[in-house]
Design an enzyme around this catalytic site. Sequence first.
Site, PDB file in Angstrom:
ATOM      1  N   ASP A  36       0.829  -1.222   0.000  1.00  0.00           N
ATOM      2  CA  ASP A  36       0.000   0.000   0.000  1.00  0.00           C
ATOM      3  C   ASP A  36       0.858   1.265   0.000  1.00  0.00           C
ATOM      4  OD1 ASP A  36      -2.255  -1.643   0.263  1.00  0.00           O
ATOM      5  OD2 ASP A  36      -2.296  -1.427   2.442  1.00  0.00           O
ATOM      6  N   GLU A 194     -11.332  -1.843  -2.606  1.00  0.00           N
ATOM      7  CA  GLU A 194     -10.739  -1.064  -1.523  1.00  0.00           C
ATOM      8  C   GLU A 194      -9.651  -0.151  -2.041  1.00  0.00           C
ATOM      9  OE1 GLU A 194      -9.230  -3.902   1.295  1.00  0.00           O
ATOM     10  OE2 GLU A 194      -7.994  -4.900  -0.193  1.00  0.00           O
TER      11      GLU A 194
END
Length: 315
Positions: A36, A194
Amino acid sequence: MVRFFHLFGAVALLPALVLGYSLPEACSGVCNNAHDPSIIRRSSDGTYFRFSTGGKIAVHTASSLSGPWTYQGAALPSGSSINLTGNQDLWAPDVFKLGSYYYLYYSVSSFGVQDSAIGVARSTSLDVGTWTDLGSTGVASSSTSGVAYNTIDGNFISDGSGNYFMTFGSFWQGIHRNGEVYQVAYDPSDSAMEGPFVFQYGSYYYLFFSKGQCCGYDSSMPPSGNEYRIMVCRSTSAVGPFVDQSGTSCRNGGGTVVLASHDWVYGPGGQGVYQDPTYGPVLYYHYVDTRIGYADGQKQFGWNKISFSTGWPVV
Ligand SMILES: *[C@@H]1O[C@H](CO)[C@@H](O)[C@H](O)[C@H]1NC(C)=O
């Protein structure tokens, strides 16, 4: 007032089209520990900073996007003051500059639960050792609160007119605005969505998100095509409504694939977009290099130049 919205998910399916994607650009130094990623370049000296999930937000720096990346330490070495399980781990950083401060959104959560909050820290320099934790942004959820969404993966957006927003969400429904749940993206047949990231380019706001199974490939491989991939919808407004290239609403299953598994790249996601002074718009993400290994700790930092010449991002 911060208005915010939120992205949600459930179960997956469309096999990603295998297109002629470019291979990731070169990376040297520490190219794992990159889950991420959030990339920002310090304008005063041109140093690139890479923030990533875990290790109380791992920080790496480099003189160029290609590296060599060097580990500098944790952004929040004492963890977060938010009193939730996960406050000594911290996920999904999003770093941005506003006024004289750099801000770092981070998530406190634990895998598969809805007891989560998005926290914020700030620094004037980005350097390790200069971050002050300000605790929760107030965007929080719990398994007993009766809300449908999960508050992780915060992303800051400015609409250019002095209005600021936060998109957030994963695996639990919705996008929120003005304290009301407003769902910006949802696929009724596959809610595993997401990591929203909104990037303004030309006359559009592009909502990038990740879809599919993110993690744990070394213990559980998803059916082919259900692994992580990077999708996009766009809108002329920072807050939507967002549609994909075929005109399908992102709230009703829409989403155009930007980057999916190809060659030795598997499960790219956790993406962001950065307007680089040298390369122009750049898509960055983590991915499994199938020549190295499928464990989460082996995920690699990847980036590619992207073209918006068609009005849609192309790798
Ligand atoms: C943290 O939360 C737990 C569980 O809700 C509670 O028992 C504890 O008192 C809290 N600690 C602080 C410092 O607020």
